[in-house]
Enzyme design. Structure first.
Site, PDB file in Angstrom:
ATOM      1  N   GLU A  84      40.899 -57.516 -33.182  1.00 17.91           N
ATOM      2  CA  GLU A  84      39.877 -57.728 -32.647  1.00 17.91           C
ATOM      3  C   GLU A  84      39.074 -57.391 -31.664  1.00 17.91           C
ATOM      4  O   GLU A  84      38.141 -57.585 -31.526  1.00 17.91           O
ATOM      5  CB  GLU A  84      40.800 -59.219 -31.263  1.00 17.91           C
ATOM      6  CG  GLU A  84      42.186 -59.421 -32.385  1.00 17.91           C
ATOM      7  CD  GLU A  84      44.070 -58.465 -32.765  1.00 17.91           C
ATOM      8  OE1 GLU A  84      43.721 -57.544 -33.086  1.00 17.91           O
ATOM      9  OE2 GLU A  84      45.066 -59.031 -32.261  1.00 17.91           O
ATOM     10  N   SER A 128      67.916 -47.654 -64.081  1.00  9.56           N
ATOM     11  CA  SER A 128      68.406 -48.800 -64.093  1.00  9.56           C
ATOM     12  C   SER A 128      69.643 -49.259 -63.173  1.00  9.56           C
ATOM     13  O   SER A 128      70.038 -49.988 -62.811  1.00  9.56           O
ATOM     14  CB  SER A 128      69.284 -48.308 -65.683  1.00  9.56           C
ATOM     15  OG  SER A 128      69.728 -49.735 -65.473  1.00  9.56           O
TER      16      SER A 128
HETATM   17  N1  LIG Z   1      60.185 -46.744 -66.519  1.00  7.34           N
HETATM   18  C1  LIG Z   1      60.984 -46.748 -65.073  1.00  7.34           C
HETATM   19  O1  LIG Z   1      59.578 -47.325 -64.435  1.00  7.34           O
HETATM   20  C2  LIG Z   1      61.337 -45.924 -65.087  1.00  7.34           C
HETATM   21  C3  LIG Z   1      62.403 -45.626 -65.727  1.00  7.34           C
HETATM   22  N2  LIG Z   1      63.340 -44.576 -65.293  1.00  7.34           N
HETATM   23  C4  LIG Z   1      64.199 -43.851 -66.078  1.00  7.34           C
HETATM   24  O2  LIG Z   1      66.026 -44.554 -66.227  1.00  7.34           O
HETATM   25  C5  LIG Z   1      66.628 -43.421 -66.323  1.00  7.34           C
HETATM   26  C6  LIG Z   1      67.569 -43.325 -64.862  1.00  7.34           C
HETATM   27  O3  LIG Z   1      68.435 -44.267 -65.255  1.00  7.34           O
HETATM   28  P1  LIG Z   1      69.847 -44.330 -64.246  1.00  7.34           P
HETATM   29  O4  LIG Z   1      70.667 -43.031 -65.492  1.00  7.34           O
HETATM   30  O5  LIG Z   1      70.285 -45.629 -64.436  1.00  7.34           O
HETATM   31  O6  LIG Z   1      69.711 -43.870 -62.691  1.00  7.34           O
HETATM   32  P2  LIG Z   1      69.618 -43.672 -61.501  1.00  7.34           P
HETATM   33  O7  LIG Z   1      68.419 -43.501 -61.335  1.00  7.34           O
HETATM   34  O8  LIG Z   1      69.617 -45.136 -61.163  1.00  7.34           O
HETATM   35  O9  LIG Z   1      70.972 -42.763 -60.854  1.00  7.34           O
HETATM   36  C7  LIG Z   1      72.200 -43.778 -60.864  1.00  7.34           C
HETATM   37  C8  LIG Z   1      72.848 -42.698 -59.829  1.00  7.34           C
HETATM   38  O10 LIG Z   1      71.876 -43.102 -59.228  1.00  7.34           O
HETATM   39  C9  LIG Z   1      73.250 -42.625 -57.989  1.00  7.34           C
HETATM   40  N3  LIG Z   1      73.488 -44.178 -56.767  1.00  7.34           N
HETATM   41  C10 LIG Z   1      73.785 -43.349 -55.569  1.00  7.34           C
HETATM   42  N4  LIG Z   1      74.119 -45.226 -55.234  1.00  7.34           N
HETATM   43  C11 LIG Z   1      74.076 -45.529 -55.716  1.00  7.34           C
HETATM   44  C12 LIG Z   1      73.872 -47.429 -55.893  1.00  7.34           C
HETATM   45  N5  LIG Z   1      74.108 -47.671 -54.321  1.00  7.34           N
HETATM   46  N6  LIG Z   1      73.854 -47.500 -57.387  1.00  7.34           N
HETATM   47  C13 LIG Z   1      73.392 -47.349 -57.788  1.00  7.34           C
HETATM   48  N7  LIG Z   1      73.191 -45.707 -58.388  1.00  7.34           N
HETATM   49  C14 LIG Z   1      73.763 -45.085 -56.770  1.00  7.34           C
HETATM   50  C15 LIG Z   1      75.083 -42.838 -58.822  1.00  7.34           C
HETATM   51  O11 LIG Z   1      75.204 -41.412 -58.879  1.00  7.34           O
HETATM   52  P3  LIG Z   1      76.205 -40.641 -57.966  1.00  7.34           P
HETATM   53  O12 LIG Z   1      77.862 -41.501 -58.377  1.00  7.34           O
HETATM   54  O13 LIG Z   1      76.718 -39.095 -58.782  1.00  7.34           O
HETATM   55  O14 LIG Z   1      75.619 -40.951 -56.736  1.00  7.34           O
HETATM   56  C16 LIG Z   1      74.295 -43.108 -60.163  1.00  7.34           C
HETATM   57  O15 LIG Z   1      74.474 -42.880 -60.912  1.00  7.34           O
HETATM   58  C17 LIG Z   1      66.233 -42.499 -66.489  1.00  7.34           C
HETATM   59  O16 LIG Z   1      65.456 -42.005 -68.174  1.00  7.34           O
HETATM   60  C18 LIG Z   1      64.239 -42.283 -66.474  1.00  7.34           C
HETATM   61  O17 LIG Z   1      63.298 -41.408 -67.080  1.00  7.34           O
HETATM   62  C19 LIG Z   1      63.619 -43.881 -63.673  1.00  7.34           C
HETATM   63  C20 LIG Z   1      62.833 -45.058 -62.638  1.00  7.34           C
HETATM   64  C21 LIG Z   1      61.555 -46.096 -63.771  1.00  7.34           C
HETATM   65 ZN   LIG Z   2      46.044 -55.892 -30.015  1.00 10.89          ZN
END
Ligand SMILES: NC(=O)C1=CN([C@@H]2O[C@H](COP(=O)(O)OP(=O)(O)OC[C@H]3O[C@@H](n4cnc5c(N)ncnc54)[C@H](OP(=O)(O)O)[C@@H]3O)[C@@H](O)[C@H]2O)C=CC1
Ligand SMILES: [Zn+2]
Ligand SMILES: Nc1c(N[C@@H]2O[C@H](COP(=O)(O)O)[C@@H](O)[C@H]2O)[nH]c(=O)[nH]c1=O
Length: 391
Positions: free
Chosen positions: A53, A305
């Site tokens: 503004e 995931s």
């Molecule tokens: N195409 C795309 O857009 C993308 C692809 N990817 C792919 O995804 C894959 C990885 O996925 P994934 O193996 O599921 O791993 P994530 O990256 O989702 O990590 C999961 C881990 O995070 C930790 N964590 C801590 N708190 C939480 C919570 N509240 N909820 C869930 N997890 C939590 C846990 O490990 P802990 O218990 O040790 O803390 C869990 O096992 C790879 O292959 C990567 O290349 C990844 C991102 C984007």
């Molecule tokens: Zn303002």
């Protein structure tokens, strides 16, 4: 399109010039109109700069007297030590503006109708756009943070046609092509922080930068309960002083945990303790509170995931942007795991749905069903500011 909608649309075009640069402030645009013609325009270019503004009033000079002002957001009306600009209402009054048209009331509890009241008090006419969904969505992060007092959560992933975010071996470079990833980097640059799970760090060793676009790189955040993050990972080596690691120390935590924590902290990493959920991972609500306390008002969750599924399962998300690439990966890492849904009718639904074409790819972009209603029903405005449905 009626003439008001035309001017309001222009305020949003102007506001977009501040995209990625105004946080923690909203993006705002304003136009001054006389005899049905725009005589001056303004926007909030970056945090700390003139408000929209004030920029429009400055551009108009003495011509502002008797003009009508259209602004995408209710003008601010307060002073505080941390506020960098004076109240816009004072400038509007001093300039002799005749009428103010407002796109959306300001959900900041320090304003929320007080801007309207200040203008009305001195006899300036004020009206509010009745079709204001576009304004609420435009400043989705600011509005969510102000109303719900937690970071805005924006989920983002790039998936194959059959819903995989990585191939069976864990490789995901790349599913979407560079033109789509550029859009992904723009999303990154608009948020305060970007989160991944430890699974993604171990699989990808990501940079989480915005190298494909101009703009700031958000603070990286890793959900890593037991501190498995490698000290030689890129995030620790290259972004250590910005990095936040959310750990969940278990009862039988080992010496090694504290040793790694110490080494991370030596590299500038902030290790925060989140509450455990029922499975011992970070409780997402407590994690969001911790991030909010660090000044993070918006979070882009990129995966993988496991992390995406948790945010969806706990309904702790506001927006989802899914890039869909024309490729099939068969068995691989699923974008979304079990959500405990057994009937089709109970599936997670969306509102404000948009499908964009990016080359051969599609971008699905939408808000959680009920998001806007949740904001509106939790938003309290100065009652007196609203008369006969308009303010
Ligand atoms: N195409 C795309 O857009 C993308 C692809 N990817 C792919 O995804 C894959 C990885 O996925 P994934 O193996 O599921 O791993 P994530 O990256 O989702 O990590 C999961 C881990 O995070 C930790 N964590 C801590 N708190 C939480 C919570 N509240 N909820 C869930 N997890 C939590 C846990 O490990 P802990 O218990 O040790 O803390 C869990 O096992 C790879 O292959 C990567 O290349 C990844 C991102 C984007
Ligand atoms: Zn303002
Ligand atoms: N594979 C994949 C994405 N993956 C995301 O990007 C991260 C890598 O980021 P950086 O190191 O900055 O390039 C990776 O860990 C994951 O979060 N994103 C996309 O837009 N499209 C893709 O095909």
């Amino acid at each position: 399109m009626n003439i008001d909608s035309f001017f309001f649309e222009r305020t949003l075009e102007l506001a977009a010039r501040g995209r990625g640069r105004t946080s923690p402030n909203p993006m705002v645009g304003a136009v001054l109109v006389k005899d049905g013609r725009i005589i001056a325009e303004g926007c909030h270019r970056r945090h700390g700069d003139l408000h929209a503004e004030a920029a429009a009033l400055e551009a108009a000079g003495s011509e502002a007297g008797g003009a009508e002002l259209y602004c995408s957001l209710e003008p601010c009306s307060y002073r505080s030590p941390e506020k960098l600009q004076p109240p816009c209402t004072e400038r509007i009054i001093a300039a002799g503006v005749r009428h103010v048209h407002i796109g959306q009331p300001d959900p900041n509890p320090k304003v929320s109708g007080r801007g309207v009241l200040a203008l009305r008090e001195v006899g300036i006419g004020v009206s509010l756009s009745e079709e204001n969904e576009a304004f609420w969505r435009f400043n989705d992060a600011f509005n969510t943070r102000m109303v719900l007092s937690r970071p805005f959560v924006h989920l983002k992933c790039a998936m194959s046609l059959d819903g995989r975010i990585a191939a069976a071996g864990g490789d995901s470079r790349w599913i979407s092509d560079e033109s789509a990833r550029r859009v992904g980097h723009r999303f990154r640059s608009e948020r305060d922080a970007i989160a991944v799970g430890i699974g993604t760090v171990l699989a990808d060793d990501p940079e989480l930068s915005t190298r494909l676009v101009e703009g700031h790189s958000p603070r990286p955040v890793v959900f890593d309960s037991s501190l498995k993050i490698p000290l030689e990972s890129r995030l620790v080596r290259e972004r250590g002083d910005e990095l936040i690691v959310l750990a969940v120390p278990s009862e039988d935590v080992t010496e090694n945990f504290f040793d790694v924590k110490h080494r991370l902290e030596q590299r500038g990493v902030r290790v925060l303790y989140a509450e455990p959920d029922s499975t011992g991972k970070a409780d997402l609500s407590s994690a969001l509170d911790l991030l909010y306390a660090q000044g993070i008002g918006s979070l882009l969750v990129e995966g993988g995931s496991g992390l995406l599924t948790s945010f969806l399962k706990h309904r702790l998300y506001d927006r989802l942007s899914a890039f869909v690439a024309p490729v099939l990966l068969g068995s691989g890492v699923e974008a979304v795991g079990d959500l405990g849904i057994t009937r089709a009718g109970d599936g997670l639904a969306f509102e404000g749905v948009n499908w964009f074409r990016i080359g051969d790819q599609q971008l699905f972009d939408a808000y959680r069903s009920g998001w806007l209603e949740e904001l509106r029903s939790n938003f309290t405005v100065q009652e007196a500011a609203y008369v006969h449905g308009t303010c």
